[in-house]
Scaffold this active site. Structure first.
Site, PDB file in Angstrom:
ATOM      1  N   GLY A   1       0.739  -1.071  -0.066  1.00 31.24           N
ATOM      2  CA  GLY A   1      -0.082   0.012   0.101  1.00 31.24           C
ATOM      3  C   GLY A   1       0.748   1.367   0.047  1.00 31.24           C
ATOM      4  N   SER A   2       0.325   2.333   0.454  1.00 28.75           N
ATOM      5  CA  SER A   2       0.617   3.542   0.354  1.00 28.75           C
ATOM      6  C   SER A   2       2.109   3.562   1.593  1.00 28.75           C
ATOM      7  CB  SER A   2      -0.009   4.705   0.859  1.00 28.75           C
ATOM      8  OG  SER A   2      -0.346   4.828   2.068  1.00 28.75           O
ATOM      9  N   ALA A   3       3.095   4.815   1.044  1.00 25.23           N
ATOM     10  CA  ALA A   3       4.030   4.932   2.096  1.00 25.23           C
ATOM     11  C   ALA A   3       3.631   5.533   3.430  1.00 25.23           C
ATOM     12  CB  ALA A   3       5.201   5.731   1.426  1.00 25.23           C
ATOM     13  N   SER A   4       2.697   6.194   3.430  1.00 26.46           N
ATOM     14  CA  SER A   4       2.199   6.842   4.829  1.00 26.46           C
ATOM     15  C   SER A   4       1.769   5.569   5.539  1.00 26.46           C
ATOM     16  CB  SER A   4       1.256   8.011   4.431  1.00 26.46           C
ATOM     17  OG  SER A   4       0.246   7.348   3.749  1.00 26.46           O
ATOM     18  N   THR A   5       0.931   4.691   5.055  1.00 28.08           N
ATOM     19  CA  THR A   5       0.203   3.698   5.742  1.00 28.08           C
ATOM     20  C   THR A   5       1.594   2.548   6.358  1.00 28.08           C
ATOM     21  OG1 THR A   5      -1.633   3.734   4.814  1.00 28.08           O
ATOM     22  CG2 THR A   5      -1.207   1.807   6.075  1.00 28.08           C
ATOM     23  N   GLY A   6       2.388   2.475   5.311  1.00 27.65           N
ATOM     24  CA  GLY A   6       3.644   1.713   5.773  1.00 27.65           C
ATOM     25  C   GLY A   6       4.435   1.944   6.960  1.00 27.65           C
TER      26      GLY A   6
ATOM     27  N   GLU B   1       5.621  -3.144   1.163  1.00 28.37           N
ATOM     28  CA  GLU B   1       5.807  -2.787  -0.119  1.00 28.37           C
ATOM     29  C   GLU B   1       5.013  -1.584  -0.109  1.00 28.37           C
ATOM     30  OE1 GLU B   1       5.447  -1.349  -3.519  1.00 28.37           O
ATOM     31  OE2 GLU B   1       3.720  -2.794  -3.822  1.00 28.37           O
TER      32      GLU B   1
ATOM     33  N   CYS C   1       2.081   0.570  -8.601  1.00 32.14           N
ATOM     34  CA  CYS C   1       3.241   1.213  -7.697  1.00 32.14           C
ATOM     35  C   CYS C   1       4.457   1.268  -8.340  1.00 32.14           C
ATOM     36  CB  CYS C   1       3.481   0.280  -6.528  1.00 32.14           C
ATOM     37  SG  CYS C   1       3.750  -1.521  -6.867  1.00 32.14           S
TER      38      CYS C   1
END
Length: 492
Positions: free
Chosen positions: A220-225, A243, A277
Site C-alpha cells: 500500500g501507500s508509504a504513509s500507511t507503511g 511494499e 506502484c
C-alpha cells in the site's frame, strides 16, 4: 454476512459500508466492518488452527493451494468481472490479473522449494540440515489496485509455508476480497487457517495492534507503511514486510525508434490509469531536437487516450481510477505543479464530473523548485529535461523512494552504469517500468519498502530458517580437545 472467521460467514459489527462502481456508481457490495472484538476472534481462530496446519505434510497444503488454482481457472470469467466492476479497470486488464493469480500458484510452489525448502549436507560424522518453519499467525493487508493478485502474492506462499492468516482487503475492494475467500473456502481450507475481516482504518488498526500476531504483510501507500513500521517498532520478534510504492523515473536517452519509445512510456506511465506502484511518475528526456520530437509525439498519442467503462466495446486502454476522490487528488496535484511554475504539455481532464474517468496529464517541471517527492497514484507524468547521462542518473536518484527505474537507450554501457548507480529494486532496459516477473523478487529500497521483497522472494518472509547438526549415534571423538582427560582412574 461478509466476514469469514473460523470457517463461518458472519455479519460485521462495525461501521456499515457500501461499495459502488467508480464510474457508474452502481452499488456492488454492502456489508459491515469487523469491529475490534471480531478482529480478535479471527486472530484466536488462526492461532488455534496453526499447530495442526503447520504439522500437515507440505504435500497436503500444496494440494489445497492447487485446488484453489483449479477453482480460479473455472471461475476466471466471474472473478474478472468482479475485479473490473469494482476497480473500474477494463475487462481485458482484469482478466490479466486473474491469470497472474493462477500463475502465482505454480511459481510459489517452486519458490518454496528453492528458497525455503529442506537441504541436507553430509558430514564425516553426521549431517547438517537446513529446514524452514512457519512464523505462526500473519496479517495480510491488501491494496485496491490489484485486489486479487497482490494479496494472493502474500497469501499463497504464507499458506504453503504453514502459516495461518487474517486477511483484510482494502476497504475500496471488499467485493473482490470476499469473492476470492469463497474460492479458498471451496478449496477445502480447514476452519481458522484463513480468516477474512472487512473494514477501513479502525479495522486495520485493531488488526495491526494485536499482541498475538507473529507478523504483518502489507502492500500500500508509504504513509500507511511508515505508520505500521512505527506501530511495530520495538517488536523484533514480529516479521514485517512492507511494499510501499515509488516516485519512479524513466530515462529517455535515445528515442530513435520513436513510436516504440512512446509506446513504452504509455505502458509505463498510464496503464491501470497510473495506479501501479511501479508506474513512471518522472520522465527524464534528453535535451535536443530528438527529445523535443519525442515529447510532441508522446503528447499527441497520449492525448488520444480516452478512458472508458470496464465493459466498453471496443475496450479502452485505461478505465477509471478507484474513486472520484482519487481522480480529484490527481487534478489537485497537477494544479499544484502548475502553481509552482510547471508547464502543462497535456492537461488532465475529467471525462464526467463525479466519476473517476480521467484523461492523462503531462507537465514539464525542468528547473522548478520544491516539487513534492510523492507518489501521485494516477495518470499524471512529470517531465524533466537533462543535458548528459550523469545528470539523468542524478535526477533519477533524487527521491526518497526506490522501487523501479527504467532506461530507453541502445547503449549497453549506459545500462551497466545505471545498474551500478541506480537506487531501485527494479531496473529495466528498453522495457516498461510496469513489467515485472514473478520469477524474480519484487520490491524496492528507501521509502519503497523495508528490504522484504515479494514475488519470488515472498517465501523468505513467510518462514524462518532452522539449522541442525545431526547424527544417529552419540560417539566420543577420536581426538579430544586440549585439556580434556577421559582416562579412567583406578579406584583406591
Amino acid at each position: 454476512m461478509t466476514l469469514w472467521i473460523n470457517g463461518d460467514w458472519i455479519t460485521g459489527q462495525g461501521e456499515r459500508r457500501r461499495k459502488t462502481n467508480p464510474v457508474s456508481e452502481e452499488i456492488l457490495w454492502q456489508g459491515n466492518d469487523a469491529d475490534a472484538a471480531q478482529v480478535a476472534e479471527a486472530c484466536q481462530a488462526a492461532r488455534a488452527a496453526f499447530p495442526r496446519w503447520a504439522r500437515q505434510p507440505f504435500a497436503a497444503r500444496q494440494a489445497i493451494v492447487e485446488k484453489f488454482s483449479v477453482l480460479l481457472e473455472a471461475h476466471k470469467a466471474d472473478l474478472t468481472e468482479v475485479i473490473a466492476r469494482e476497480t473500474g479497470k477494463p475487462r481485458w486488464e482484469a482478466a490479466t490479473e486473474v491469470t497472474a493469480m493462477i500463475n502465482k500458484i505454480a511459481i510459489s510452489i517452486k519458490a518454496y522449494h528453492a528458497r525455503t525448502g529442506e537441504q541436507k549436507s553430509e558430514l564425516v560424522d553426521g549431517a547438517a540440515t537446513l529446514r524452514h518453519r512457519p512464523h505462526g499467525v500473519l496479517a495480510v493487508f491488501g491494496p485496491y489496485n490489484f485486489p486479487g493478485h497482490l494479496p494472493n502474492g502474500h497469501i499463497v506462499p504464507a499458506l504453503l509455508a504453514g502459516n495461518t492468516l487474517i486477511f483484510k482487503p482494502s476497504e475500496l475492494t471488499p467485493w473482490t476480497g470476499e469473492t476470492v475467500i469463497k474460492l479458498w473456502e471451496r478449496a477445502g481450507l480447514p476452519a481458522g487457517v484463513l480468516n477474512l475481516v472487512q473494514g477501513g482504518r479502525e479495522t486495520g488498526q485493531a488488526l495491526s495492534s494485536l499482541d498475538d500476531l507473529d507478523g504483518l504483510l502489507f502492500t500500500g501507500s508509504a504513509s500507511t507503511g511508515y505508520q505500521l513500521h512505527r506501530q511495530l517498532s520495538g517488536q523484533p520478534e514480529k516479521i514485517l514486510a512492507l511494499e510501499m510504492g515509488g516516485n519512479n523515473p524513466l530515462i529517455i536517452e535515445d528515442a530513435t525508434n520513436m513510436d516504440a519509445a512512446v509506446h513504452l512510456t504509455l505502458q509505463s506511465a498510464f496503464i491501470t490509469a497510473g495506479q501501479r506502484c511501479t508506474c513512471a511518475r518522472r520522465l527524464l528526456v534528453k535535451q535536443g531536437a530528438q527529445g523535443d520530437a519525442f515529447l510532441a509525439r508522446l503528447v499527441d498519442v497520449a492525448g488520444r487516450l480516452q478512458p472508458g467503462r470496464w465493459d466498453d466495446d471496443p475496450q479502452p486502454f485505461i478505465g477509471g481510477l478507484i474513486s472520484a476522490q482519487a481522480a480529484q487528488h490527481v487534478m489537485e496535484a497537477w494544479r499544484q505543479r502548475e502553481a509552482l511554475g510547471g508547464r502543462t504539455l497535456l492537461a488532465p481532464r475529467k471525462v464526467k464530473e463525479g466519476t473517476s474517468l480521467l484523461t492523462p496529464g503531462i507537465i514539464e517541471l525542468t528547473g522548478v523548485a520544491d516539487v513534492p517527492d510523492e507518489e501521485v497514484f494516477g495518470p499524471l507524468l512529470n517531465v524533466w529535461r537533462y543535458a548528459h547521462f550523469d545528470e539523468a542518473i542524478r535526477l533519477a536518484n533524487n527521491t526518497r523512494f526506490g522501487l523501479s527505474c527504467g532506461l530507453v537507450s541502445t547503449d549497453r554501457a549506459q545500462f551497466e552504469q545505471l545498474l551500478l548507480e541506480a537506487r531501485a529494486g527494479i531496473v529495466n532496459w528498453n522495457k516498461p517500468l510496469t513489467g515485472a516477473a514473478s520469477t524474480a523478487p519484487f520490491g524496492g529500497v528507501g521509502a519503497s519498502g523495508n528490504h522484504r521483497p515479494s514475488a519470488w522472494y515472498a517465501a523468505d518472509y513467510c518462514a524462518w530458517p532452522m539449522a541442525s547438526l545431526e547424527s544417529p549415534e552419540l560417539t566420543l571423538p577420536a581426538t579430544l580437545s586440549p585439556g580434556l582427560d577421559f582416562s579412567r582412574r583406578e579406584a583406591v
